[in-house]
Design an enzyme around this catalytic site. Structure first.
Site, PDB file in Angstrom:
ATOM      1  N   GLY A 138      -3.295   2.348   1.667  1.00 20.45           N
ATOM      2  CA  GLY A 138      -4.301   1.302   2.127  1.00 20.45           C
ATOM      3  C   GLY A 138      -5.234   1.291   2.951  1.00 20.45           C
ATOM      4  N   TYR A 156      -0.083   6.067 -10.258  1.00 25.57           N
ATOM      5  CA  TYR A 156      -1.178   5.924  -9.534  1.00 25.57           C
ATOM      6  C   TYR A 156      -0.977   6.008  -8.052  1.00 25.57           C
ATOM      7  CZ  TYR A 156      -5.256   3.740  -7.496  1.00 25.57           C
ATOM      8  OH  TYR A 156      -6.324   3.254  -6.640  1.00 25.57           O
ATOM      9  N   ASN A 206       6.064  -2.846   3.588  1.00 27.38           N
ATOM     10  CA  ASN A 206       5.216  -2.565   2.312  1.00 27.38           C
ATOM     11  C   ASN A 206       6.102  -3.229   1.163  1.00 27.38           C
ATOM     12  OD1 ASN A 206       4.042  -1.345   0.280  1.00 27.38           O
ATOM     13  ND2 ASN A 206       5.386   0.424  -0.026  1.00 27.38           N
ATOM     14  N   GLY A 207       5.374  -4.072   0.502  1.00 22.30           N
ATOM     15  CA  GLY A 207       5.855  -4.781  -0.697  1.00 22.30           C
ATOM     16  C   GLY A 207       5.555  -6.305  -0.697  1.00 22.30           C
ATOM     17  N   CYS A 248       0.979  -0.882   0.466  1.00 21.06           N
ATOM     18  CA  CYS A 248       0.640  -0.511   1.938  1.00 21.06           C
ATOM     19  C   CYS A 248       1.620   0.793   2.376  1.00 21.06           C
ATOM     20  CB  CYS A 248       1.210  -1.584   3.014  1.00 21.06           C
ATOM     21  SG  CYS A 248       0.571  -3.148   2.496  1.00 21.06           S
TER      22      CYS A 248
END
Length: 503
Positions: A28, A257, A101-102, A2
């Site tokens: 996201g 990526y 995020n995670g 995210c």
């Protein structure tokens, strides 16, 4: 994966939050949300969809205030619903909103503790809501009508003691300011920046430096593993190490990526990391296939372009753009479900026949996860007239689940699971296949910051840096997060919700 952002300024922050989330959209595409604070009142807008589709003029007008946080989400599990869009909110204590995020690896234990000991109710399947409630409970433990920076840092220390896994967080405490913090291993990235205005200092906290740059802030530095920073309403910034034994081990897949090439993560240029990946990959091709007959190197857009360009230079082979990308199709890797991914590949890419016809092609991609995209693209190259199709991956084989917030949790869905390179080449239809060696990848990324001696490479080698990932946990995660478990729920949420401060 995210994207998060938080801003404390001396002007309205709604447009800056919107612009920052747009820059972080690659992290996201499932849902987006913004919450702002004005005169002790919170204004929240969140829903499924891209940033540009979630926020209309009527929403932006009502997102008032000089402080706010935002989030873009892609789902790793459960229902792709606006009910799990972030930021999340709890009214006690003080009114706290949070974006994360995670992924927490001990979320079930925490849910049990929150229910039985902390007397808190969790309303979704999101571990971000769990993390919010842990932080809220730890802050409430100070037992004071008002809080200061020491109370906030002590609460973050409590989060570190209780939570396991990966988390980069921005949280807004109504009437006080914004806190940003990072797990003790620094697995997920977060950076902060500063700019001066006529009224004083303004601050931003974001997942990637590109959001800091694009909003006109000067990047200060990354938040260190285990560290927290607090920015009050007057623009004063404080920081403290809140973890007992921090150890830097950032996720290397960010460089492969996820991150934009114009970002810096932990002081490492993502762009230069990918250039070095191209160098390393070219050397391996020359070792394995010294008499190769490659006519042209073609990247699979967009992430692999930098690597492919440098690889072609090192090989002394022409570089060409052979695929045209439809900019209105999202990243297929983060599509919620295999059927949707399969459907999207040919909608996303179209081959330029003249670059393929009668040639031996080397396709370069950043990685191969499920193999769905790779197989279809190789077939597209053959349909366009390629004589032979070779394939090179800038990352090693993905053989293990990722448990820290990347959507590759089910080992049975990974094409690298229980296959060697020859078997993978046959499965995706390549004439031959070359993977980056893990040691070369570590060298390519680590060269950008020699102070970082360890990266999370768990999806390649099965070594989970947090040390708490068991076989039972992986089996449970696979049941929760495989493609068959994912559903899509449409909820009409075309409103901005006003959340009132309880003071």
């Amino acid at each position: 994966m995210c994207g998060i952002i938080g801003i404390v300024a001396h002007r309205e922050v709604n447009q800056s939050l919107f612009d920052g989330l747009t820059v972080l959209q690659h992290r996201g595409q499932d849902a987006a949300g913004i919450v702002t604070c004005h005169d002790g009142r919170l204004f929240l807008r969140k829903d499924n969809g891209l940033v540009r589709d979630v926020f209309h003029t009527r929403h932006m007008i009502r997102l008032q205030g000089n402080m706010g946080i935002g989030h873009v989400r892609y789902p790793t599990a459960g229902c792709s619903s606006s009910a799990e869009a972030q930021p999340f909110y709890v009214n006690s204590p003080y009114g706290i909103t949070l974006a994360h995020n995670g992924n927490l690896t001990n979320v079930e234990q925490l849910k049990e503790e929150l229910f039985r000991e902390d007397l808190r109710h969790i309303n979704t399947d999101s571990d971000s809501e769990v993390l919010l409630n842990v932080f809220a409970h730890e802050l409430q433990a100070c037992g004071k009508l008002t809080v200061d920076k020491d109370d906030i840092f002590n609460a973050v220390a409590g989060v570190h003691r209780r939570c396991r896994g990966a988390y980069a967080v921005v949280a807004m405490i109504t009437g006080y300011g914004i806190v940003g913090f990072r797990d003790p291993y620094g697995i997920r990235p977060v950076v902060f920046g500063k700019r001066e205005s006529n009224s004083g200092a303004e601050w931003v906290v974001a997942s990637e430096s590109v959001a800091v740059d694009s909003l006109g802030f000067e990047r200060v530095r990354d938040i260190a593993p285990g560290e927290a920073i607090f920015i009050d309403l007057d623009g004063n910034q404080y920081s403290r190490q809140c973890a007992e034994n921090p150890s830097c081990a950032p996720c290397i897949f960010e460089h492969v990526y996820f991150a934009r090439p114009d970002s810096f993560i932990d002081g490492i240029s993502v762009y230069k990391s990918r250039l070095r990946m191209g160098d390393m990959l070219a050397r391996k091709i020359l070792q394995v296939f010294p008499d190769h007959d490659i006519d042209v190197v073609i990247p699979i857009p967009d992430t692999s372009r930098t690597t492919a360009l440098q690889l072609s230079y090192e090989l002394g082979v022409k570089y060409r753009e052979g695929f045209i990308k439809n900019r209105y199709i999202g990243r297929t890797f983060i599509m919620p479900g295999q059927k949707q991914r399969k459907k999207s590949v040919r909608q996303k890419l179209n081959a330029i026949d003249l670059e393929f016809r009668g040639k031996n092609i080397l396709l370069v991609d950043d990685s191969i996860v499920r193999g769905t995209t790779s197989k279809q693209i190789i077939q597209m190259a053959r349909d366009a007239g390629a004589r032979k199709v070779y394939f090179a991956s800038a990352a090693p084989p993905v053989r293990y689940p990722n448990v820290y917030g990347i959507d590759m949790p089910s080992v049975k869905e990974l094409i690298g699971h229980e296959r060697d390179e020859q078997q993978i080449a046959e499965a995706i239809g390549a004439d031959w296949l070359v993977y980056q060696d893990l040691d070369d990848l570590l060298q390519a990324v680590g060269k950008g910051n020699p102070e970082i001696t360890r990266f999370d490479t768990s999806c390649f080698d099965g070594n989970y840096v947090t040390g708490d990932v068991t076989r039972e946990y992986l089996e449970q995660l696979e049941q929760q997060r495989n493609d068959g478990a994912k559903t899509l729920c449409n909820v009409d949420d075309d409103v901005v919700i006003e959340l009132y401060n309880t003071k």
